[in-house]
Design a protein around this motif. Structure first.
Motif, PDB file in Angstrom:
ATOM      1  N   GLU A   2     -38.316 123.762  -3.731  1.00 41.61           N
ATOM      2  CA  GLU A   2     -39.272 123.484  -2.675  1.00 41.61           C
ATOM      3  C   GLU A   2     -40.532 124.315  -2.872  1.00 41.61           C
ATOM      4  OE1 GLU A   2     -39.588 123.576   2.213  1.00 41.61           O
ATOM      5  OE2 GLU A   2     -37.685 123.984   1.203  1.00 41.61           O
ATOM      6  N   LYS A   3     -41.685 123.638  -2.763  1.00 37.68           N
ATOM      7  CA  LYS A   3     -42.962 124.329  -2.933  1.00 37.68           C
ATOM      8  C   LYS A   3     -43.306 125.124  -1.676  1.00 37.68           C
ATOM      9  CE  LYS A   3     -44.980 120.980  -6.147  1.00 37.68           C
ATOM     10  NZ  LYS A   3     -46.112 120.038  -6.391  1.00 37.68           N
ATOM     11  N   ASP A   4     -44.006 126.257  -1.891  1.00 32.79           N
ATOM     12  CA  ASP A   4     -44.471 127.035  -0.748  1.00 32.79           C
ATOM     13  C   ASP A   4     -45.496 126.240   0.041  1.00 32.79           C
ATOM     14  OD1 ASP A   4     -42.901 129.137  -1.502  1.00 32.79           O
ATOM     15  OD2 ASP A   4     -44.499 130.144  -2.640  1.00 32.79           O
ATOM     16  N   LYS A   5     -45.439 126.353   1.350  1.00 36.80           N
ATOM     17  CA  LYS A   5     -46.378 125.651   2.203  1.00 36.80           C
ATOM     18  C   LYS A   5     -47.602 126.521   2.466  1.00 36.80           C
ATOM     19  CE  LYS A   5     -42.880 122.873   4.601  1.00 36.80           C
ATOM     20  NZ  LYS A   5     -42.287 122.527   5.923  1.00 36.80           N
ATOM     21  N   ILE A   6     -48.753 125.861   2.563  1.00 40.25           N
ATOM     22  CA  ILE A   6     -49.975 126.556   2.945  1.00 40.25           C
ATOM     23  C   ILE A   6     -50.149 126.379   4.449  1.00 40.25           C
ATOM     24  CG2 ILE A   6     -52.482 126.678   2.675  1.00 40.25           C
ATOM     25  CD1 ILE A   6     -52.147 125.644  -0.146  1.00 40.25           C
ATOM     26  N   LEU A   7     -50.058 127.460   5.187  1.00 40.85           N
ATOM     27  CA  LEU A   7     -50.119 127.411   6.638  1.00 40.85           C
ATOM     28  C   LEU A   7     -51.495 127.842   7.133  1.00 40.85           C
ATOM     29  CD1 LEU A   7     -46.660 129.049   7.445  1.00 40.85           C
ATOM     30  CD2 LEU A   7     -47.204 126.609   7.287  1.00 40.85           C
ATOM     31  N   TYR A   8     -51.892 127.276   8.238  1.00 42.22           N
ATOM     32  CA  TYR A   8     -53.151 127.692   8.866  1.00 42.22           C
ATOM     33  C   TYR A   8     -52.979 129.077   9.466  1.00 42.22           C
ATOM     34  CZ  TYR A   8     -57.002 128.041  12.150  1.00 42.22           C
ATOM     35  OH  TYR A   8     -58.108 128.480  12.841  1.00 42.22           O
TER      36      TYR A   8
END
Length: 299
Positions: A2-8
Protein backbone atom coordinates in the motif's frame (compact mmCIF):
# COMPACT_ATOMS: atom_id res chain seq x y z
CA UNK A 1 2.29 -2.88 -0.98
CA UNK A 2 0.00 0.00 0.00
CA UNK A 3 1.28 3.43 -0.99
CA UNK A 4 1.62 6.18 1.60
CA UNK A 5 -1.21 8.68 1.46
CA UNK A 6 -0.65 12.41 1.11
CA UNK A 7 -2.84 14.07 3.72
CA UNK A 8 -3.88 17.69 3.95
CA UNK A 9 -2.09 19.49 6.78
CA UNK A 10 -3.05 22.92 8.11
CA UNK A 11 -0.50 25.71 8.53
CA UNK A 12 -0.70 25.37 12.31
CA UNK A 13 -0.01 21.64 12.02
CA UNK A 14 2.95 22.38 9.74
CA UNK A 15 4.41 24.75 12.32
CA UNK A 16 3.87 22.20 15.08
CA UNK A 17 5.71 19.60 12.98
CA UNK A 18 8.64 21.97 12.40
CA UNK A 19 8.91 22.67 16.12
CA UNK A 20 8.83 18.94 16.84
CA UNK A 21 11.73 18.48 14.39
CA UNK A 22 13.77 21.07 16.27
CA UNK A 23 13.33 24.14 14.07
CA UNK A 24 13.26 27.33 16.15
CA UNK A 25 10.13 29.41 15.48
CA UNK A 26 10.84 32.83 16.98
CA UNK A 27 7.81 34.47 15.41
CA UNK A 28 4.87 32.07 14.81
CA UNK A 29 2.87 34.80 13.07
CA UNK A 30 5.70 35.38 10.58
CA UNK A 31 6.11 31.65 9.99
CA UNK A 32 2.39 31.26 9.38
CA UNK A 33 2.30 34.20 6.96
CA UNK A 34 5.31 32.98 4.96
CA UNK A 35 4.05 29.39 4.77
CA UNK A 36 0.69 30.64 3.54
CA UNK A 37 2.44 32.83 0.97
CA UNK A 38 5.04 30.41 -0.41
CA UNK A 39 3.87 26.95 0.64
CA UNK A 40 5.50 24.27 2.79
CA UNK A 41 6.87 22.32 -0.17
CA UNK A 42 8.45 25.35 -1.85
CA UNK A 43 9.87 26.86 1.31
CA UNK A 44 10.66 24.03 3.71
CA UNK A 45 11.10 20.83 1.70
CA UNK A 46 13.21 22.53 -0.96
CA UNK A 47 15.55 24.46 1.38
CA UNK A 48 15.80 22.53 4.66
CA UNK A 49 18.51 20.04 3.62
CA UNK A 50 21.58 22.16 4.59
CA UNK A 51 20.12 22.55 8.06
CA UNK A 52 18.95 19.01 8.83
CA UNK A 53 20.18 15.51 9.48
CA UNK A 54 18.36 12.20 9.65
CA UNK A 55 17.94 10.46 12.99
CA UNK A 56 16.03 7.17 13.18
CA UNK A 57 14.43 7.87 9.83
CA UNK A 58 13.28 11.36 10.83
CA UNK A 59 14.42 14.80 9.63
CA UNK A 60 15.88 16.74 12.55
CA UNK A 61 17.10 20.35 12.45
CA UNK A 62 20.58 21.13 13.68
CA UNK A 63 20.88 23.05 16.92
CA UNK A 64 20.21 26.78 16.61
CA UNK A 65 18.56 26.71 13.17
CA UNK A 66 15.65 29.12 12.88
CA UNK A 67 12.71 29.40 10.52
CA UNK A 68 14.10 32.77 9.43
CA UNK A 69 17.35 31.13 8.33
CA UNK A 70 15.56 28.65 6.06
CA UNK A 71 13.38 31.49 4.77
CA UNK A 72 16.48 33.59 4.03
CA UNK A 73 17.99 30.81 1.91
CA UNK A 74 14.69 30.53 0.04
CA UNK A 75 14.68 34.29 -0.60
CA UNK A 76 18.30 34.13 -1.77
CA UNK A 77 17.41 31.43 -4.29
CA UNK A 78 14.17 33.10 -5.34
CA UNK A 79 16.06 36.29 -6.17
CA UNK A 80 18.75 34.32 -8.02
CA UNK A 81 15.98 32.62 -9.98
CA UNK A 82 14.56 35.99 -11.00
CA UNK A 83 18.05 37.18 -11.94
CA UNK A 84 18.65 34.06 -14.05
CA UNK A 85 15.42 34.70 -15.93
CA UNK A 86 16.35 38.33 -16.59
CA UNK A 87 19.83 37.26 -17.69
CA UNK A 88 18.46 34.58 -20.02
CA UNK A 89 16.01 37.03 -21.59
CA UNK A 90 18.94 39.33 -22.36
CA UNK A 91 20.88 36.43 -23.83
CA UNK A 92 17.87 35.17 -25.82
CA UNK A 93 17.37 38.52 -27.51
CA UNK A 94 21.05 38.74 -28.43
CA UNK A 95 21.35 35.16 -29.72
CA UNK A 96 18.18 35.43 -31.81
CA UNK A 97 19.44 38.60 -33.45
CA UNK A 98 22.88 37.12 -34.16
CA UNK A 99 21.42 33.88 -35.52
CA UNK A 100 18.99 35.80 -37.72
CA UNK A 101 21.85 37.87 -39.10
CA UNK A 102 23.81 34.75 -40.05
CA UNK A 103 20.77 33.24 -41.77
CA UNK A 104 19.71 36.41 -43.59
CA UNK A 105 23.21 37.20 -44.84
CA UNK A 106 23.55 33.75 -46.41
CA UNK A 107 20.03 32.69 -47.38
CA UNK A 108 18.17 35.97 -47.72
CA UNK A 109 15.26 37.66 -45.96
CA UNK A 110 12.38 35.79 -47.61
CA UNK A 111 11.07 32.91 -45.53
CA UNK A 112 10.56 30.87 -48.69
CA UNK A 113 14.32 31.03 -49.17
CA UNK A 114 15.82 30.83 -45.68
CA UNK A 115 13.44 28.09 -44.46
CA UNK A 116 14.48 25.65 -47.18
CA UNK A 117 15.26 22.18 -45.80
CA UNK A 118 18.57 21.91 -47.67
CA UNK A 119 19.97 24.98 -45.87
CA UNK A 120 20.35 22.96 -42.66
CA UNK A 121 21.50 19.59 -41.34
CA UNK A 122 18.93 16.93 -40.50
CA UNK A 123 20.16 15.20 -37.34
CA UNK A 124 18.50 12.36 -35.48
CA UNK A 125 16.75 13.70 -32.38
CA UNK A 126 14.98 12.01 -29.47
CA UNK A 127 12.13 14.54 -29.57
CA UNK A 128 10.37 15.03 -32.88
CA UNK A 129 9.80 18.74 -32.30
CA UNK A 130 13.56 19.30 -32.30
CA UNK A 131 14.19 17.48 -35.58
CA UNK A 132 14.76 19.65 -38.62
CA UNK A 133 11.27 18.93 -40.05
CA UNK A 134 9.75 19.62 -36.63
CA UNK A 135 11.54 22.95 -36.19
CA UNK A 136 10.85 24.11 -39.76
CA UNK A 137 7.17 23.26 -39.29
CA UNK A 138 7.12 25.30 -36.06
CA UNK A 139 8.76 28.27 -37.78
CA UNK A 140 6.29 28.11 -40.66
CA UNK A 141 3.35 27.83 -38.27
CA UNK A 142 4.48 31.03 -36.56
CA UNK A 143 4.12 32.86 -39.89
CA UNK A 144 0.36 32.19 -39.90
CA UNK A 145 -0.73 34.87 -37.45
CA UNK A 146 -2.60 38.14 -37.30
CA UNK A 147 -0.31 39.47 -34.56
CA UNK A 148 2.40 42.05 -35.08
CA UNK A 149 5.21 42.35 -35.98
CA UNK A 150 4.84 39.27 -38.22
CA UNK A 151 1.45 40.34 -39.62
CA UNK A 152 2.78 43.84 -40.32
CA UNK A 153 5.70 42.51 -42.36
CA UNK A 154 3.45 40.07 -44.23
CA UNK A 155 1.05 42.85 -45.19
CA UNK A 156 3.59 45.57 -45.97
CA UNK A 157 6.46 43.60 -47.53
CA UNK A 158 5.04 40.18 -48.32
CA UNK A 159 7.91 38.53 -46.43
CA UNK A 160 9.02 38.02 -42.84
CA UNK A 161 12.81 38.29 -42.31
CA UNK A 162 14.34 35.93 -39.76
CA UNK A 163 15.00 38.64 -37.16
CA UNK A 164 11.23 39.27 -37.07
CA UNK A 165 10.18 35.62 -37.19
CA UNK A 166 12.57 34.60 -34.40
CA UNK A 167 10.91 37.06 -32.00
CA UNK A 168 7.89 34.75 -31.84
CA UNK A 169 9.86 31.52 -31.37
CA UNK A 170 10.78 29.88 -28.06
CA UNK A 171 14.43 30.18 -27.12
CA UNK A 172 14.70 26.39 -26.82
CA UNK A 173 13.49 26.03 -30.41
CA UNK A 174 16.04 28.59 -31.61
CA UNK A 175 18.89 26.86 -29.77
CA UNK A 176 17.91 23.49 -31.21
CA UNK A 177 17.64 25.15 -34.64
CA UNK A 178 21.17 26.52 -34.25
CA UNK A 179 22.29 22.96 -33.50
CA UNK A 180 21.05 22.07 -37.01
CA UNK A 181 22.88 24.88 -38.78
CA UNK A 182 25.55 23.86 -41.23
CA UNK A 183 29.00 23.87 -39.69
CA UNK A 184 30.13 27.03 -41.49
CA UNK A 185 27.01 28.86 -40.26
CA UNK A 186 27.62 27.69 -36.70
CA UNK A 187 31.17 29.00 -36.92
CA UNK A 188 29.92 32.34 -38.24
CA UNK A 189 27.46 32.59 -35.34
CA UNK A 190 30.06 31.59 -32.74
CA UNK A 191 32.37 34.32 -33.98
CA UNK A 192 29.57 36.83 -33.44
CA UNK A 193 29.04 35.64 -29.87
CA UNK A 194 32.69 35.36 -28.79
CA UNK A 195 35.79 37.52 -29.04
CA UNK A 196 38.13 35.12 -30.80
CA UNK A 197 41.14 37.30 -29.99
CA UNK A 198 40.56 36.44 -26.32
CA UNK A 199 39.30 32.88 -26.76
CA UNK A 200 42.00 31.32 -28.89
CA UNK A 201 40.60 27.89 -29.65
CA UNK A 202 39.93 26.07 -32.96
CA UNK A 203 36.67 26.86 -34.76
CA UNK A 204 35.22 23.41 -34.04
CA UNK A 205 35.92 23.81 -30.33
CA UNK A 206 34.37 27.28 -30.38
CA UNK A 207 31.19 25.80 -31.84
CA UNK A 208 31.10 23.13 -29.12
CA UNK A 209 31.54 25.83 -26.50
CA UNK A 210 28.70 27.88 -27.99
CA UNK A 211 26.27 24.97 -28.28
CA UNK A 212 27.03 23.54 -24.84
CA UNK A 213 26.69 27.01 -23.29
CA UNK A 214 23.33 27.58 -24.98
CA UNK A 215 21.95 24.22 -23.85
CA UNK A 216 23.12 24.87 -20.28
CA UNK A 217 21.45 28.27 -20.42
CA UNK A 218 18.22 26.70 -21.68
CA UNK A 219 18.27 24.32 -18.74
CA UNK A 220 18.65 27.18 -16.27
CA UNK A 221 16.00 29.25 -18.05
CA UNK A 222 13.47 26.42 -17.90
CA UNK A 223 14.32 25.70 -14.27
CA UNK A 224 13.79 29.36 -13.40
CA UNK A 225 10.53 29.59 -15.32
CA UNK A 226 9.10 26.66 -13.37
CA UNK A 227 10.23 27.73 -9.91
CA UNK A 228 13.10 25.26 -9.60
CA UNK A 229 15.94 25.49 -7.11
CA UNK A 230 18.83 27.39 -8.66
CA UNK A 231 21.71 27.86 -6.22
CA UNK A 232 22.77 24.19 -6.06
CA UNK A 233 21.43 22.93 -9.39
CA UNK A 234 23.59 20.45 -11.28
CA UNK A 235 23.07 20.61 -15.05
CA UNK A 236 22.30 17.53 -17.09
CA UNK A 237 23.90 19.30 -20.05
CA UNK A 238 27.66 18.88 -20.13
CA UNK A 239 30.57 20.87 -21.52
CA UNK A 240 32.75 19.10 -24.03
CA UNK A 241 35.52 21.72 -23.98
CA UNK A 242 37.59 23.60 -23.00
CA UNK A 243 39.07 21.34 -20.36
CA UNK A 244 40.17 24.18 -18.08
CA UNK A 245 36.57 24.97 -17.07
CA UNK A 246 35.35 21.42 -16.67
CA UNK A 247 36.26 21.57 -12.97
CA UNK A 248 33.51 24.16 -12.53
CA UNK A 249 29.98 23.07 -11.89
CA UNK A 250 26.53 24.41 -11.17
CA UNK A 251 25.99 28.14 -10.79
CA UNK A 252 29.69 29.02 -10.97
CA UNK A 253 29.92 27.23 -14.31
CA UNK A 254 26.96 29.23 -15.63
CA UNK A 255 28.60 32.49 -14.54
CA UNK A 256 31.91 31.50 -16.13
CA UNK A 257 30.27 30.61 -19.43
CA UNK A 258 28.29 33.84 -19.55
CA UNK A 259 31.45 35.80 -18.80
CA UNK A 260 33.12 34.28 -21.86
CA UNK A 261 30.52 35.81 -24.17
CA UNK A 262 31.21 39.08 -25.96
CA UNK A 263 27.85 40.49 -24.84
CA UNK A 264 28.32 41.44 -21.16
CA UNK A 265 24.81 42.07 -19.79
CA UNK A 266 23.73 38.47 -19.03
CA UNK A 267 26.84 37.93 -16.90
CA UNK A 268 26.68 41.34 -15.24
CA UNK A 269 23.03 40.94 -14.21
CA UNK A 270 23.65 37.51 -12.72
CA UNK A 271 26.96 38.34 -11.05
CA UNK A 272 25.55 41.47 -9.40
CA UNK A 273 22.52 39.56 -8.12
CA UNK A 274 24.68 36.75 -6.73
CA UNK A 275 27.03 39.11 -4.91
CA UNK A 276 24.14 41.07 -3.43
CA UNK A 277 22.19 38.01 -2.28
CA UNK A 278 25.23 36.28 -0.79
CA UNK A 279 26.22 39.44 1.06
CA UNK A 280 22.72 39.86 2.45
CA UNK A 281 22.30 36.26 3.59
CA UNK A 282 25.79 35.63 4.94
CA UNK A 283 25.91 38.91 6.85
CA UNK A 284 22.96 37.62 8.87
CA UNK A 285 23.95 33.95 8.90
CA UNK A 286 27.76 33.83 8.64
CA UNK A 287 27.72 30.11 9.48
CA UNK A 288 26.32 29.54 5.96
CA UNK A 289 29.30 31.22 4.27
CA UNK A 290 31.38 28.05 3.94
CA UNK A 291 28.47 25.95 2.74
CA UNK A 292 27.32 28.43 0.11
CA UNK A 293 30.90 29.14 -0.94
CA UNK A 294 31.47 25.44 -1.60
CA UNK A 295 28.16 24.96 -3.42
CA UNK A 296 28.61 28.05 -5.58
CA UNK A 297 32.36 27.43 -5.91
CA UNK A 298 33.10 30.97 -4.82
CA UNK A 299 35.97 31.90 -2.53
Amino acid sequence: MEKDKILYVTIDEQIAKLKHQGLIINDPALAKAELELYGYSNLIKSYRDPYTFVSEGQKIYRSGITFEQVLSLYILDKNLRNAVMASMLDLEEHVKEAAADVIASKYGTDQNDYLQFHNYVNKKKRKKRFTLPGILDKLKEALDTDKNPIAHYQQKYGIVPPWILFKSIYFSTIVNFINLFKKEDQIALAKKLYDTTKINIPDESLVYLMLDTLFICIEYRNLSAHGGRIYNHECKSRLRIPANINNLYGFSQLLFLLNMLKYPLPFEHLSDALNHQLSRHCSIYPEDTTYLGQILNIN
